[in-house]
Design a protein around this motif. Structure first.
Motif, mmCIF file in Angstrom:
data_model
loop_
_atom_site.group_PDB
_atom_site.id
_atom_site.type_symbol
_atom_site.label_atom_id
_atom_site.label_comp_id
_atom_site.label_asym_id
_atom_site.label_seq_id
_atom_site.Cartn_x
_atom_site.Cartn_y
_atom_site.Cartn_z
ATOM 1 N N GLY A 1 -2.257 -5.178 13.629
ATOM 2 C CA GLY A 1 -2.914 -4.040 12.976
ATOM 3 C C GLY A 1 -1.950 -2.932 12.622
ATOM 4 O O GLY A 1 -2.056 -2.315 11.554
ATOM 5 N N PHE A 2 -0.970 -2.689 13.499
ATOM 6 C CA PHE A 2 -0.027 -1.613 13.235
ATOM 7 C C PHE A 2 1.078 -2.025 12.262
ATOM 8 O O PHE A 2 1.813 -1.173 11.776
ATOM 9 N N VAL A 3 1.203 -3.324 11.978
ATOM 10 C CA VAL A 3 2.094 -3.748 10.900
ATOM 11 C C VAL A 3 1.403 -3.576 9.548
ATOM 12 O O VAL A 3 1.945 -2.998 8.605
ATOM 13 N N ILE A 4 0.156 -4.080 9.468
ATOM 14 C CA ILE A 4 -0.550 -4.096 8.188
ATOM 15 C C ILE A 4 -1.159 -2.736 7.855
ATOM 16 O O ILE A 4 -1.104 -2.283 6.705
ATOM 17 N N GLY A 5 -1.746 -2.062 8.874
ATOM 18 C CA GLY A 5 -2.491 -0.831 8.626
ATOM 19 C C GLY A 5 -1.694 0.261 7.935
ATOM 20 O O GLY A 5 -2.089 0.735 6.852
ATOM 21 N N PRO A 6 -0.575 0.722 8.510
ATOM 22 C CA PRO A 6 0.176 1.796 7.854
ATOM 23 C C PRO A 6 0.689 1.417 6.469
ATOM 24 O O PRO A 6 0.713 2.250 5.557
ATOM 25 N N ALA A 7 1.109 0.141 6.291
ATOM 26 C CA ALA A 7 1.578 -0.275 4.961
ATOM 27 C C ALA A 7 0.448 -0.205 3.944
ATOM 28 O O ALA A 7 0.627 0.284 2.819
ATOM 29 N N LEU A 8 -0.737 -0.684 4.339
ATOM 30 C CA LEU A 8 -1.890 -0.629 3.442
ATOM 31 C C LEU A 8 -2.302 0.815 3.182
ATOM 32 O O LEU A 8 -2.635 1.184 2.046
ATOM 33 N N GLY A 9 -2.264 1.644 4.246
ATOM 34 C CA GLY A 9 -2.619 3.049 4.073
ATOM 35 C C GLY A 9 -1.686 3.770 3.124
ATOM 36 O O GLY A 9 -2.119 4.582 2.296
ATOM 37 N N GLY A 10 -0.375 3.479 3.234
ATOM 38 C CA GLY A 10 0.582 4.098 2.320
ATOM 39 C C GLY A 10 0.327 3.704 0.879
ATOM 40 O O GLY A 10 0.413 4.534 -0.034
ATOM 41 N N MET A 11 -0.004 2.420 0.663
ATOM 42 C CA MET A 11 -0.279 1.952 -0.693
ATOM 43 C C MET A 11 -1.549 2.600 -1.248
ATOM 44 O O MET A 11 -1.568 3.085 -2.389
ATOM 45 N N LEU A 12 -2.605 2.633 -0.450
ATOM 46 C CA LEU A 12 -3.856 3.243 -0.902
ATOM 47 C C LEU A 12 -3.706 4.742 -1.107
ATOM 48 O O LEU A 12 -4.275 5.311 -2.047
ATOM 49 N N GLY A 13 -2.920 5.378 -0.214
ATOM 50 C CA GLY A 13 -2.716 6.822 -0.344
ATOM 51 C C GLY A 13 -1.985 7.184 -1.621
ATOM 52 O O GLY A 13 -2.140 8.299 -2.148
ATOM 53 N N GLY A 14 -1.167 6.257 -2.147
ATOM 54 C CA GLY A 14 -0.499 6.502 -3.416
ATOM 55 C C GLY A 14 -1.468 6.538 -4.577
ATOM 56 O O GLY A 14 -1.175 7.142 -5.626
ATOM 57 N N ILE A 15 -2.630 5.907 -4.422
ATOM 58 C CA ILE A 15 -3.660 5.925 -5.460
ATOM 59 C C ILE A 15 -4.491 7.195 -5.355
ATOM 60 O O ILE A 15 -4.703 7.909 -6.330
ATOM 61 N N ASP A 16 -4.956 7.452 -4.132
ATOM 62 C CA ASP A 16 -5.738 8.667 -3.861
ATOM 63 C C ASP A 16 -5.609 8.964 -2.380
ATOM 64 O O ASP A 16 -5.779 8.060 -1.551
ATOM 65 N N ILE A 17 -5.335 10.202 -2.025
ATOM 66 C CA ILE A 17 -5.032 10.535 -0.645
ATOM 67 C C ILE A 17 -6.230 10.319 0.283
ATOM 68 O O ILE A 17 -6.072 10.127 1.490
#
Length: 418
Positions: free
Chosen positions: A150-166
């Protein structure tokens, strides 16, 4: 009620694994964006940093008081309703944070997350209900693997989604939590039958002081719980100072840190999901615990003394082996406690870990700050060295504490093979 069949145990464990994985994903997704959202709301990085610390301390403080209550409720009413309400509550909380137009409402949402985040401790109690004693170390190791993944995938996915909309990561986290609730509502069986539940909810053992009295009824349990607290305290050196330390010493930016943290998660997942289950039947819980603490101490020393970034990277597989200690400790603890007290045990442990989170980050960040602004004693890795000292103390304490534990069949196998 008949004992659960192996097939049913596997199905129940699979759900609990997915539950923990999705919960960690939902928390991990917001890690990269919450500081930026705070900066957007407060208007400056400095103010965002202050509020990030406030949010972290507040979350830990609420967990300190709420997890014993949740554990006692699961002993009284069963694990299933507590896990499901926790998942639903998290979904609502994340949605509230996604919508929050002001800082105080974001604060309320985060506080509610602290109140409802019970699935981790209750999941441990569930595993103790459905897993034979000799297999618990491996099962708890698999739950630890869910954290790593979860801590490998979660932050990476969050960073990608945050680039679209915070705010998009908060919506995705809310959706994951609600999907988890729906999945559990239709799939998850209850693990604690009515005849094994406590007859009533006792608030005397459902608050932090009461949990200490509960643990104190079992001297070995109290000693192992102290190990959990101190080990968690040492672990906060990573969460609180790793980014600052690597920036100061190696001039790493977010990209390098992201790669290294991904490596941490991968190594941890391998140790927890595969190696723990392989070693537990051969070595037994006591040796697994002692070896894990040895590796933890060594890895903190390596990190604190790493003059080059490659030495720090080399310490990461060693640090992952520290993860052998946690499932071994959990297995030993659950074997000392009756079935109708497993929820209170896990609630008490979660409360102690939350207590470590109240002051652990401040302790290590202050040590780091002191170490880099004192020229004659400049040692940027001082915080990691302090963590190594804590873990060395844990190792000595564990060796002494567990000498009188009765030898289990698993340990006998391990000793006969040596």
């Amino acid at each position: 009620m008949n004992a659960p069949t192996p097939h049913r145990r596997r199905a129940a464990f699979a759900f609990i694994f997915v539950t923990v994985l999705i919960d960690i994903l939902s928390f991990g997704i917001i890690i990269p964006v919450l500081p930026h959202l705070l900066e957007e709301m407060t208007g400056s990085i400095a103010h965002a940093a202050v509020w990030a610390g406030v949010f972290s301390t507040m979350f830990a403080a609420i967990q300190f008081f709420s997890t014993p209550v949740q554990g006692a409720l699961s002993d009284r009413f069963g694990r299933r309703p507590v896990i499901l309400l926790s998942n639903l509550g998290l979904g609502i909380d994340f949605a509230l944070m996604a919508l929050a137009p002001t800082l105080w409402l974001l604060f309320v949402g985060r506080a509610m997350s602290g109140l409802t985040a019970a699935s981790f401790s209750t999941a441990n109690a569930y595993i103790a209900d459905v897993t034979p004693k000799e297999k618990r170390a491996g099962a708890f190791g698999m739950l630890g693997a869910a954290f790593g993944i979860g801590f490998v995938i979660g932050p990476a996915l969050g960073g990608m989604l945050g680039g679209i909309d915070i705010r998009l990561p908060f919506w995705v986290a809310a959706g994951l939590a609600v999907v988890n609730f729906c999945y559990g509502f239709f799939v998850l069986p209850e693990s604690l039958p009515p005849e094994k539940r406590t007859p009533r909810f006792d608030f005397k053992t459902a608050h932090p002081i009461g949990t200490l009295k509960f643990l104190g009824r079992h001297p070995l349990v109290l000693g192992l719980a102290l190990l959990v607290f101190l080990s968690q305290l040492a672990h906060y050196v990573l969460q609180s100072t790793f980014v600052l330390y690597t920036d100061f010493r190696y001039h790493w930016g977010p990209t390098q840190v992201g790669y290294v943290l991904a490596l941490v998660g991968i190594c941890s997942a391998i140790v927890q999901a595969w190696l723990t289950g392989k070693l537990a039947p051969r070595l037994g819980e006591r040796r697994l615990l002692l070896y894990g603490l040895c590796f933890g101490t060594l890895s903190m020393l390596m990190m604190g003394m790493a003059a080059s970034p490659w030495l720090l990277v080399a310490s990461i597989p060693v640090m992952a082996l520290w993860g052998l200690a946690e499932p071994a400790t959990q297995s030993l603890l659950t074997q000392q406690i009756a079935p109708d007290e497993q929820g209170r045990l896990q609630g008490a442990l979660s409360s102690l870990m939350a207590f470590a989170g109240i002051f652990g980050p401040t302790l290590f960040t202050q040590i780091f700050a002191w170490s880099i602004r004192t020229p004659q004693y400049k040692l940027p890795g001082a915080a990691f060295l302090v963590a190594a000292v804590i873990l060395a103390g844990c190792l000595l304490w564990a060796w002494r504490l567990t000498r009188r534990i009765a030898v289990s069949p698993a340990q006998t196998v391990g000793e006969s093979a040596d």
